[in-house]
Design a protein around this motif. Structure first.
Motif, PDB file in Angstrom:
ATOM      1  N   GLU A  94     -60.854   7.814 -15.469  1.00  0.00           N
ATOM      2  CA  GLU A  94     -59.683   7.238 -16.248  1.00  0.00           C
ATOM      3  C   GLU A  94     -58.590   8.167 -16.727  1.00  0.00           C
ATOM      4  N   ALA A  95     -59.208   9.278 -17.171  1.00  0.00           N
ATOM      5  CA  ALA A  95     -58.193  10.332 -17.776  1.00  0.00           C
ATOM      6  C   ALA A  95     -57.545  10.964 -16.410  1.00  0.00           C
ATOM      7  N   GLU A  96     -58.060  11.096 -15.403  1.00  0.00           N
ATOM      8  CA  GLU A  96     -57.129  11.442 -14.066  1.00  0.00           C
ATOM      9  C   GLU A  96     -56.218  10.486 -13.818  1.00  0.00           C
ATOM     10  N   ASP A  97     -56.595   9.107 -13.925  1.00  0.00           N
ATOM     11  CA  ASP A  97     -55.335   8.101 -13.672  1.00  0.00           C
ATOM     12  C   ASP A  97     -54.304   8.244 -14.394  1.00  0.00           C
ATOM     13  N   LEU A  98     -54.523   8.394 -15.945  1.00  0.00           N
ATOM     14  CA  LEU A  98     -53.468   8.530 -16.777  1.00  0.00           C
ATOM     15  C   LEU A  98     -52.686   9.710 -16.560  1.00  0.00           C
ATOM     16  N   LEU A  99     -53.135  10.716 -16.397  1.00  0.00           N
ATOM     17  CA  LEU A  99     -52.340  11.812 -15.806  1.00  0.00           C
ATOM     18  C   LEU A  99     -51.315  11.649 -14.811  1.00  0.00           C
ATOM     19  N   ALA A 100     -52.110  10.941 -13.633  1.00  0.00           N
ATOM     20  CA  ALA A 100     -51.499  10.599 -12.457  1.00  0.00           C
ATOM     21  C   ALA A 100     -50.062   9.791 -12.644  1.00  0.00           C
ATOM     22  N   GLU A 101     -50.470   8.757 -13.473  1.00  0.00           N
ATOM     23  CA  GLU A 101     -49.408   8.006 -13.965  1.00  0.00           C
ATOM     24  C   GLU A 101     -48.272   8.755 -14.642  1.00  0.00           C
ATOM     25  N   TYR A 102     -48.752   9.634 -15.581  1.00  0.00           N
ATOM     26  CA  TYR A 102     -47.581  10.493 -16.333  1.00  0.00           C
ATOM     27  C   TYR A 102     -46.943  11.218 -15.356  1.00  0.00           C
ATOM     28  N   GLY A 103     -47.532  11.815 -14.405  1.00  0.00           N
ATOM     29  CA  GLY A 103     -46.889  12.705 -13.433  1.00  0.00           C
ATOM     30  C   GLY A 103     -45.923  12.007 -12.631  1.00  0.00           C
ATOM     31  N   ARG A 104     -46.218  11.016 -12.329  1.00  0.00           N
ATOM     32  CA  ARG A 104     -45.411  10.100 -11.354  1.00  0.00           C
ATOM     33  C   ARG A 104     -44.269   9.489 -12.049  1.00  0.00           C
ATOM     34  N   SER A 105     -44.330   9.329 -13.204  1.00  0.00           N
ATOM     35  CA  SER A 105     -43.181   8.932 -14.096  1.00  0.00           C
ATOM     36  C   SER A 105     -42.411  10.032 -14.665  1.00  0.00           C
ATOM     37  N   ALA A 106     -42.852  10.977 -14.946  1.00  0.00           N
ATOM     38  CA  ALA A 106     -42.064  12.189 -15.456  1.00  0.00           C
ATOM     39  C   ALA A 106     -41.368  12.788 -14.265  1.00  0.00           C
ATOM     40  N   GLY A 107     -41.903  12.841 -12.931  1.00  0.00           N
ATOM     41  CA  GLY A 107     -41.486  13.296 -11.981  1.00  0.00           C
ATOM     42  C   GLY A 107     -40.273  12.439 -11.374  1.00  0.00           C
ATOM     43  N   LEU A 108     -40.328  11.049 -11.512  1.00  0.00           N
ATOM     44  CA  LEU A 108     -39.112  10.394 -11.182  1.00  0.00           C
ATOM     45  C   LEU A 108     -37.934  10.413 -12.424  1.00  0.00           C
ATOM     46  N   ALA A 109     -38.291  10.597 -13.514  1.00  0.00           N
ATOM     47  CA  ALA A 109     -37.473  10.766 -14.789  1.00  0.00           C
ATOM     48  C   ALA A 109     -36.483  12.227 -14.358  1.00  0.00           C
ATOM     49  N   PHE A 110     -37.338  13.204 -13.794  1.00  0.00           N
ATOM     50  CA  PHE A 110     -36.694  14.452 -13.608  1.00  0.00           C
ATOM     51  C   PHE A 110     -35.820  14.288 -12.384  1.00  0.00           C
ATOM     52  N   GLN A 111     -36.159  13.738 -11.364  1.00  0.00           N
ATOM     53  CA  GLN A 111     -35.419  13.362 -10.047  1.00  0.00           C
ATOM     54  C   GLN A 111     -34.146  12.604 -10.470  1.00  0.00           C
ATOM     55  N   LEU A 112     -34.311  11.590 -11.157  1.00  0.00           N
ATOM     56  CA  LEU A 112     -33.089  10.582 -11.619  1.00  0.00           C
ATOM     57  C   LEU A 112     -32.088  11.599 -12.383  1.00  0.00           C
ATOM     58  N   ILE A 113     -32.602  12.526 -13.410  1.00  0.00           N
ATOM     59  CA  ILE A 113     -31.640  13.228 -14.214  1.00  0.00           C
ATOM     60  C   ILE A 113     -31.093  14.405 -13.227  1.00  0.00           C
ATOM     61  N   LEU A 166     -46.260  15.527 -24.080  1.00  0.00           N
ATOM     62  CA  LEU A 166     -45.297  14.744 -24.537  1.00  0.00           C
ATOM     63  C   LEU A 166     -44.047  15.234 -24.588  1.00  0.00           C
ATOM     64  N   TRP A 167     -44.004  16.441 -24.938  1.00  0.00           N
ATOM     65  CA  TRP A 167     -42.705  17.102 -24.899  1.00  0.00           C
ATOM     66  C   TRP A 167     -41.642  17.211 -23.726  1.00  0.00           C
ATOM     67  N   ILE A 168     -42.558  17.249 -22.706  1.00  0.00           N
ATOM     68  CA  ILE A 168     -41.697  17.432 -21.273  1.00  0.00           C
ATOM     69  C   ILE A 168     -40.612  16.275 -20.812  1.00  0.00           C
ATOM     70  N   PRO A 169     -41.094  15.221 -21.331  1.00  0.00           N
ATOM     71  CA  PRO A 169     -40.126  14.010 -20.869  1.00  0.00           C
ATOM     72  C   PRO A 169     -38.850  14.109 -21.711  1.00  0.00           C
ATOM     73  N   ASP A 170     -38.728  14.421 -22.923  1.00  0.00           N
ATOM     74  CA  ASP A 170     -37.606  14.809 -23.842  1.00  0.00           C
ATOM     75  C   ASP A 170     -37.009  15.871 -23.245  1.00  0.00           C
ATOM     76  N   PHE A 171     -37.605  16.983 -22.817  1.00  0.00           N
ATOM     77  CA  PHE A 171     -36.898  18.176 -22.360  1.00  0.00           C
ATOM     78  C   PHE A 171     -36.103  17.588 -21.283  1.00  0.00           C
ATOM     79  N   ILE A 172     -36.729  16.772 -20.015  1.00  0.00           N
ATOM     80  CA  ILE A 172     -36.126  16.184 -18.823  1.00  0.00           C
ATOM     81  C   ILE A 172     -34.916  15.552 -19.359  1.00  0.00           C
ATOM     82  N   LEU A 173     -34.857  14.552 -20.245  1.00  0.00           N
ATOM     83  CA  LEU A 173     -33.830  13.715 -20.356  1.00  0.00           C
ATOM     84  C   LEU A 173     -32.505  14.571 -20.982  1.00  0.00           C
TER      85      LEU A 173
END
Length: 199
Positions: A66-85, A188-195
């Motif tokens: 379950e924790a692996e899945d949460l990290l996977a979703e985090y990685g997917r979303s953070a990765g896409l935010a990074f690419q968009l920026i 938690l800090w990484i998405p803010d850094f990305i934006l």
């Protein structure tokens, strides 16, 4: 969450530019369904960050599935935010800030989401401008200012920026069920850094 996630933090910030396939000027990139080009690319970026990077951290830290899945979703979303920026900065930043020429994605044959949004209205003149740049692999017949004006006037930048913020929020939300730790706070800090990044 332990040392395995620290490994993931470092890997997460690696550029995934090689996944954005070059698009032929008269091919799929300029088909009627422009968004499908970005969807395909985003799936590849999401897969890379989710499966190869964040799951590696979960496995290394011996987390439950379950924790692996949460990290996977985090990685997917953070990765896409990074690419968009990254895509946005190609239109909004300067050569000095980026360390490379602006609009370099388009020079390399990459039609990114802001430009896809700008073209989705069916503007024939805009499509012709982009096609010329792709054919020339540079700005021989079209000026960079014409392309940036096309994107700015269409509202595409705001639309893509909102999507980046949405993905950053999803990344943070994926971490909510996980116990508090210095590693979770770092993630938690990484998405803010990305934006907030400017280069």
């Amino acid at each position: 969450i332990g040392v395995g996630v620290v490994v993931s933090i470092g890997l997460l910030v690696l550029r995934t530019q090689f996944i954005w396939w070059p698009l032929h000027p008269l091919g799929y990139a300029l088909a009627d369904d422009y968004a499908m080009t970005w969807i395909w690319s985003s799936v590849m970026v999401g897969w890379f960050v989710k499966v190869v990077v964040m799951r590696l951290g979960g496995i290394r830290a011996n987390l439950d599935p379950e924790a692996e899945d949460l990290l996977a979703e985090y990685g997917r979303s953070a990765g896409l935010a990074f690419q968009l920026i990254d895509d946005l900065l190609d239109f909004t930043s300067s050569t000095e800030q980026l360390g490379k020429p602006v609009l370099s994605d388009l020079r390399e044959g990459k039609v990114t989401l802001p430009l896809i949004y700008a073209l989705s209205s069916g503007d024939a003149a805009g499509k012709e401008l982009v096609t010329k740049v792709l054919e020339d692999k540079g700005f021989d017949r079209v000026s960079p200012g014409q392309i940036t004006a096309l994107v700015n006037e269409s509202g595409a930048l705001d639309r893509a920026r909102r999507l980046a913020f949405d993905y950053a929020a999803k990344a943070k939300a994926a971490l909510e069920p996980l116990p508090d730790s210095e590693y979770r706070r770092a993630l938690l800090w990484i998405p803010d850094f990305i934006l907030e990044r400017e280069s």
